[in-house]
Design an enzyme around this catalytic site. Structure first.
Site, short mmCIF file in Angstrom:
data_model
loop_
_atom_site.label_atom_id
_atom_site.label_comp_id
_atom_site.label_asym_id
_atom_site.label_seq_id
_atom_site.Cartn_x
_atom_site.Cartn_y
_atom_site.Cartn_z
N CYS A 30 3.36 -5.54 -0.42
CA CYS A 30 4.41 -5.24 -1.50
C CYS A 30 3.87 -3.68 -1.61
O CYS A 30 2.73 -3.34 -1.84
CB CYS A 30 3.91 -5.93 -2.68
SG CYS A 30 4.20 -7.77 -2.52
N CYS A 70 1.72 -2.53 -4.78
CA CYS A 70 0.37 -3.36 -4.81
C CYS A 70 -0.59 -2.34 -5.39
O CYS A 70 -0.70 -1.25 -4.89
CB CYS A 70 0.12 -3.98 -3.56
SG CYS A 70 -1.38 -4.95 -4.03
N CYS A 106 -4.37 -9.59 2.42
CA CYS A 106 -3.23 -10.32 1.86
C CYS A 106 -2.15 -10.16 3.18
O CYS A 106 -2.14 -9.32 3.92
CB CYS A 106 -2.37 -9.41 0.81
SG CYS A 106 -0.94 -10.27 -0.09
#
Length: 351
Positions: free
Chosen positions: A77, A80, A73
């Site tokens: 975040c 996550c 990714c």
């Protein structure tokens, strides 16, 4: 003397016979136990709950499957729960073979996720899988969850016709909050992408959906105005969830403890947005065992114990054997509303 010898021989033979019979009993007992273990292995592994309907578990159908074909990714975040622990992606033909097995086992809906699914091969790998599922497998519903940062209009032009639902993850309508969470990359504006993709979905007739993870940074936010303006077909609202080895624990790539909110805080957020008809709440209790999750190796992931324990790959043992080790609770899947109108042909949307 002969009688004594004869009696001794007979006695020895009887003793030997008793030993043989005893050994045979032991062998039969062990063999029967092994057979029971083999026959019951799937049941015992699926659920430690003795009150659960084992027949229902054994006959679980993979109606809706979430395939996380990549873990990579471009966002970071903090909460996550499916992190970049590997960079592996199956070859396209192997992925298609697995999808074919799932269709034969009863799959009606496939959801592609990550990681960020548009990151690998600039979205071409994903596009080919989407096209295969809709065109060749003729699945009623094909969907994607993405952060939206890598999507180009050309992708919609090439593959939008094969896609039913596109869900974009957005946790805040304050760009500074998104940056604190880690839902950002360089100078890209997450909210600008969100609104742009919403328009593309309308233009190319793809149902638009929003996913939000509620955490300490956005729990007090009121998103009503923005959600009504974007008008998604569904707004999935998740409670921040800890998964050992993913976003919690020594082996984790994230430390999500600081993002966790209480059940009361989550309920207060839901109450604040109760007027929004498309809101679909997902508490931690609902999430743990009501999803069928396939990882990058096409292994089902069992999340019941607060971690992700993988089954064997469906490519090696088939769907029926692998799903036994998924921890999937079909009743909870139906209870949380996992089956809904998920084909855009049935949504009767005003494009």
């Amino acid at each position: 003397m002969r009688y004594m010898i004869f009696s001794s021989v007979v006695a020895s033979q009887k003793q030997l016979l008793r030993i043989c019979i005893s050994a045979l009993h032991i062998f039969v007992s062990i063999f029967s136990t092994v057979l029971r273990w083999t026959a019951g292995e799937c049941k015992n592994t699926i659920s430690p709950n003795k009150h659960r309907d084992e027949k229902t578990v054994q006959s679980a159908i993979p109606t809706s499957v979430n395939y996380h074909f990549t873990r990579k990714c471009n966002y970071k975040c903090g909460f996550c729960f499916h992190t970049a622990k590997t960079s592996f992606v199956l070859p396209l033909e192997e992925a298609k073979r697995g999808l074919q097995l799932l269709k034969e086992a009863g799959m009606e809906k496939i959801n592609f996720s990550g990681g960020e699914p548009f990151l690998h091969d600039k979205g071409e790998f994903l596009g080919k899988l989407v096209q295969y599922c809709k065109q060749d497998l003729q699945l009623p519903s094909v969907s994607i969850v993405s952060n939206g940062s890598m999507i180009k209009e050309k992708w919609f032009q090439n593959y939008g016709g094969y896609l039913d639902i596109l869900a974009i993850s957005c946790d805040s309508f304050n760009e500074e909050t998104n940056q604190l969470i880690g839902r950002t990359q360089g100078r890209k504006n997450h909210l600008d992408n969100l609104y742009k993709i919403c328009k593309w979905c309308q233009q190319y007739k793809v149902a638009f959906k929003i996913n939000s993870v509620i955490n300490t940074f956005n729990a007090d936010e009121d998103m009503t105005e923005n959600i009504l303006q974007l008008n998604p077909v569904r707004w999935k609202v998740f409670q921040c969830l800890l998964i050992d080895g993913e976003n919690a624990g020594e082996a984790a790539l994230r430390e999500a403890e600081r993002f966790v909110i209480s059940d009361q805080q989550f309920q207060e957020f839901l109450d604040r947005h109760s007027s929004i008809s498309c809101l679909v709440p997902e508490s931690n209790e609902k999430m743990r065992n009501s999803y069928l999750i396939l990882d990058e190796y096409m292994r089902f992931l069992d999340c019941r114990e607060g971690r992700k324990d993988p089954s064997k790959s469906i490519l090696d043992v088939g769907v029926k054997d692998a799903i036994c080790f998924s921890g999937f609770d079909e009743m909870m899947f139906l209870k949380r509303g996992g089956k809904y109108v998920w084909s855009k042909a049935d949504m009767k949307l005003d494009w």
